[in-house]
Design a protein around this motif. Sequence first.
Motif, mmCIF file in Angstrom:
data_model
loop_
_atom_site.group_PDB
_atom_site.id
_atom_site.type_symbol
_atom_site.label_atom_id
_atom_site.label_comp_id
_atom_site.label_asym_id
_atom_site.label_seq_id
_atom_site.Cartn_x
_atom_site.Cartn_y
_atom_site.Cartn_z
ATOM 1 N N UNK A 1 0.867 -1.186 0.000
ATOM 2 C CA UNK A 1 0.000 0.000 0.000
ATOM 3 C C UNK A 1 0.901 1.234 0.000
ATOM 4 N N UNK A 2 0.661 2.125 -0.921
ATOM 5 C CA UNK A 2 1.652 3.163 -1.201
ATOM 6 C C UNK A 2 1.425 4.484 -0.473
ATOM 7 N N UNK A 3 0.252 4.719 0.011
ATOM 8 C CA UNK A 3 0.011 6.060 0.558
ATOM 9 C C UNK A 3 -0.948 6.054 1.748
ATOM 10 N N UNK A 4 -0.696 5.234 2.758
ATOM 11 C CA UNK A 4 -1.644 5.219 3.875
ATOM 12 C C UNK A 4 -1.647 6.554 4.602
ATOM 13 N N UNK A 5 -2.794 6.919 5.154
ATOM 14 C CA UNK A 5 -2.826 8.128 5.988
ATOM 15 C C UNK A 5 -1.994 7.903 7.247
ATOM 16 N N UNK B 1 2.611 -2.077 4.540
ATOM 17 C CA UNK B 1 1.531 -1.142 4.878
ATOM 18 C C UNK B 1 0.134 -1.753 4.878
ATOM 19 N N UNK B 2 0.075 -3.015 5.352
ATOM 20 C CA UNK B 2 -1.229 -3.617 5.663
ATOM 21 C C UNK B 2 -1.310 -3.730 7.189
ATOM 22 N N UNK C 1 -0.939 0.770 9.336
ATOM 23 C CA UNK C 1 0.034 1.764 8.863
ATOM 24 C C UNK C 1 -0.442 3.159 9.237
#
Lengths: 238, 238, 238, 238, 238, 238
Positions: free
Chosen positions: B9-13, B151-152, B163
């Motif tokens: 996941x490339x852009x988690x908050x 990012x999971x 994340x």
Amino acid sequence: MLGMLNVIVTDPPRADLADVDKLATYGVATVHEAIGRAGYLGPQLRPNQQGTRIAGTALTVVCWPGDNLMIHAAVEQAKPGDIIVITTTSANGDGGFGELLATSLASKGVRGLVMGAGLRDTQELRDMGFPAWTAHVSAQGTVKETPGAVNVPVSLGGQLIRPGDAIVADDDGVCVVPRLEVPAAVAASEARIAKEDASRKKLAAGELGLDLYNLRPKLAGVDYITYAEYVKRSGEGL
Amino acid sequence: MLGMLNVIVTDPPRADLADVDKLATYGVATVHEAIGRAGYLGPQLRPNQQGTRIAGTALTVVCWPGDNLMIHAAVEQAKPGDIIVITTTSANGDGGFGELLATSLASKGVRGLVMGAGLRDTQELRDMGFPAWTAHVSAQGTVKETPGAVNVPVSLGGQLIRPGDAIVADDDGVCVVPRLEVPAAVAASEARIAKEDASRKKLAAGELGLDLYNLRPKLAGVDYITYAEYVKRSGEGL
Amino acid sequence: MLGMLNVIVTDPPRADLADVDKLATYGVATVHEAIGRAGYLGPQLRPNQQGTRIAGTALTVVCWPGDNLMIHAAVEQAKPGDIIVITTTSANGDGGFGELLATSLASKGVRGLVMGAGLRDTQELRDMGFPAWTAHVSAQGTVKETPGAVNVPVSLGGQLIRPGDAIVADDDGVCVVPRLEVPAAVAASEARIAKEDASRKKLAAGELGLDLYNLRPKLAGVDYITYAEYVKRSGEGL
Amino acid sequence: MLGMLNVIVTDPPRADLADVDKLATYGVATVHEAIGRAGYLGPQLRPNQQGTRIAGTALTVVCWPGDNLMIHAAVEQAKPGDIIVITTTSANGDGGFGELLATSLASKGVRGLVMGAGLRDTQELRDMGFPAWTAHVSAQGTVKETPGAVNVPVSLGGQLIRPGDAIVADDDGVCVVPRLEVPAAVAASEARIAKEDASRKKLAAGELGLDLYNLRPKLAGVDYITYAEYVKRSGEGL
Amino acid sequence: MLGMLNVIVTDPPRADLADVDKLATYGVATVHEAIGRAGYLGPQLRPNQQGTRIAGTALTVVCWPGDNLMIHAAVEQAKPGDIIVITTTSANGDGGFGELLATSLASKGVRGLVMGAGLRDTQELRDMGFPAWTAHVSAQGTVKETPGAVNVPVSLGGQLIRPGDAIVADDDGVCVVPRLEVPAAVAASEARIAKEDASRKKLAAGELGLDLYNLRPKLAGVDYITYAEYVKRSGEGL
Amino acid sequence: MLGMLNVIVTDPPRADLADVDKLATYGVATVHEAIGRAGYLGPQLRPNQQGTRIAGTALTVVCWPGDNLMIHAAVEQAKPGDIIVITTTSANGDGGFGELLATSLASKGVRGLVMGAGLRDTQELRDMGFPAWTAHVSAQGTVKETPGAVNVPVSLGGQLIRPGDAIVADDDGVCVVPRLEVPAAVAASEARIAKEDASRKKLAAGELGLDLYNLRPKLAGVDYITYAEYVKRSGEGL
């Protein structure tokens, strides 16, 4: 845990502090050997600091797992020279002891902590100079609900600890000396220190323990063989 | 491990870094208590250094046992202020993280490491000031073969870490605060600090926790007895 | 324990000390990787001190549990440059090694201790600069009754250690290099150090391990997705 | 523990019992593989009986260590087909579950127990046919003092378990399947069973897994050598 | 270990066997609860057989690790109705007890074994009907060299066991009842059995523990909420 | 793991099966004692079934953690009478062995499994009569990616096992006998069995081990004292 629950004993007899203070100068390994290889609370109790050696009289506490109510009750019973010894009715590693309780105990002259459960505020305790030996480090908080006991006999690390017994603790762990045996333990430790000083000089000069302790007869059945002979006998490469 | 595998996941908050930085000043025990005795990752995650307290946002990684491929994949996703949080699909203590990976992460502004597996180059990491909390220390090398995830959501020490959640770590261990709860955690921690400061002063002056926290009613069923009475009741010598 | 009991081998061949000294400069993780991810004795052997890195030739000992007789027998076989490697016939954590034995070994030029059992006098050993890696710390005393062996092959941490093999130890643990493979291990370690120096510079400059080690093909089956996409696929809040 | 404390959720959605019942016929290892090597709660949860395989919907409970109050609260929420899943806020092995609670749950149609803490009355539970998987066996009694939660998400064995998720348990341990993924898990397990049946026949007939699973390319770098060649290369006796 | 070493006590008083036999009918969990949640030796003592419940009087032994000399000395002190309780001066799992010692003890009327160390000949012991509860199973042989003690107080599993105390053991583990408290323990256990029989009937009929034990006031601070409400409050999907 | 990686040895010499079959009749404890208290693989290897005793020749395997590729490679090398002995390059408990691999090995005449990692399909293996001794039970699946070795020397439980060595296994655990020592082990075990049969008869008739093994001299320093004397000396109630 061994003693009765739901009691707080208010005035147990304590080992003489002058004797107890001498035990701190000998250290755990020496005292343990001197009293007949007895009293060691085992390897699971680890120091929170390095290079500190203390002794004191046991202020014993029995808590329920995850519950530190009785530590607060114990503070009221604390006397200068005590080391608080905290057990739980069953195995538990939660962080029931931290810097606020240490502040409270230090104000009563308590010298340190020995505990089967978990320690928190570890850096703060090092900073304030309150030494601790515990089986666990944990930030996990506890409740204050169920009564246990203060100043009854407790079991920790396979040893029986009665209130007022002498506790010695350093980087090797913790040792208990029963109150009535403290004077004899002081004498035996002094003798051992003297003997070890003599041995140390001889060993440093190259004398062998085999000779110093007369151990060669115990090796009667042992063969001294060369490498070549070992290879032949064992069938292995060496 | 909890989330899907084979995804990055490339852009988690992420939690706000200004809030996260405040959490570092309170420390693990305080934050854990302030958010309702929650979020503590347990006693098995131990610091590789002494006296360091940090906070950051979680960059989560799922590796296979004995395989550090995904840590390399995670570096690419790292953002300044992150703490990398590495789990394995099953229990593993191999040394999949060392000084080269720390160099790589430090160049991205990552603040430290939390890992269920093993750490190597422990002295080098102390020397370079890259703090780490891990369940194991091990020099055992790993392969780079099987993909996991970055990012999971992951599970470590019985806690769910998403994340971008806030991570706090010090000598007592590691605590997670869910991203959306960080502002509330800051406020609750501030309140707790203030309350503890007041308590500390009173306890240092000799006030008892029994009185300060109103615990005497909880001891209603407890007998205060003398040593002589205990000996009589229990049938033991004391 | 692996070799024959009731023998003391008096003159095993030893790795060349000039080569062995080089291994100390590389450290455990590097040597372990350089010889094919081999020889590591596992995470249970922990250093008694911090920041010390040594290498030497193995002086092997087999004791019975709770019995340190054969350590005394081993002192007589010690040569300058040795590291004493002590095993027990079955698992045991008692404190069979302390400051007096260290004094004796240091007088023979022995460089340190690796032991599956327990260490005592831990502070004294740090003070005298005798480094030790052991699976346990314990003050528990031992007897001197039952013969074992000296300088036979032993098993510790899943590795075979023959007398004269090279031992490397630092804060990451302990590694063994078979005597005949020491020269090759030196060469391979040198090459690895050079390669890691080059990698370190690139990683510090921000180059990714994914590119440096050509790992992207291993991620062929991995999806790079956005946070929004992950929430949709997984059905979870993130 | 993961979810909120001090709440009891009264009507969580549950996986369809017809689907759940199919999962019991496949068993833990098959379901775990079929859903992507996911959901296994790890080796520490051991069965109290031998040869029993069940599935049900999770009735989740969060207790404090040494406190079983919330198990009683959970009974009221139990539905036929449930498996009760009990966690503690911190690690605890006390015996908070025994035959009386099992009697109560069985009267509601609950199929079994999964618990991180300790089990007592182990023989009685086998006699009454109430299956249990727990991390500990212990007779140690618990208190009933501090509220936790019922039917919130919990963490056990590194997995997230939400109320209503499917639980499968047999002699290999316990696996969770998220509620929404149960139909897919049934289909994937059916497919895997069919494939394994075909493989089993071929393997029983002597076909090699190397060929059946096309693994020979993975052995590309491996040398097949004779015993004589190994002795020569390794310098060891074999 | 707690008592003096190098002594064998020849005629300790023992609990009345008629009372002791009654304890066996109640079992470990019931007796432990009846005497105030006391006396349980903890989860590490596991039965070597399934479905056996015994009680007897303690014949206590202190051995050195890896040494079973004193078990032989204890046989001479054995009386019909005894259960032999074997401890070691420090933690040890070696197999110091097997079928020959059991044959010897059975010929004296000894009913079974409780031991902190290791058991061997496990199948033979099941075949001959000599029940055993031990912390370890191990075939590792021991020496017979160093004297310990017989019939002195010992510590096992955190409990103090004096010679002649009552021991109860079943599939849940082992419990000790001090000799002088055995009659009271019988009475308390009878009362508990009666109360549990009544509770069991009510619970089987569907009455809730919450009502039977009046636990609802303890849940005063707990919110009963719907699934929809939980999702809203927690911000999670459920 | 000890031997070279990335090799498969195709034709190691094996112990004579007629001798090996005799070892099964003696059992682990007897063989271990007969060969000098050697060869026992320790208490962590537990049987998956009860009451089975086997012996065979070692088919050795080295896997990476969480990877069972080499077990498939080993099947091709299996010979009738083998017991497969599986190790991992570092500690790992994942379930790399189950019923399909057992089916494959059984078709080659392999007699059972000894493994440091984890077992799955435990009930199925009992049902098909394929005996197994493993350090872990786990349903956790593994990958098939990284080559190791087949039929090289391995280390398991502190013992060196070479391909073709004899393996004995029963409910007490597992023992290895080096190939070349098998005939001597048979003779020594026969002698021990005969001696134990004679001892058993005497012990069953009430003769004391103290007399049978001439142990009274070892108790020279022990005082036989009455209960009254113990109470006086120790200052304790008894």
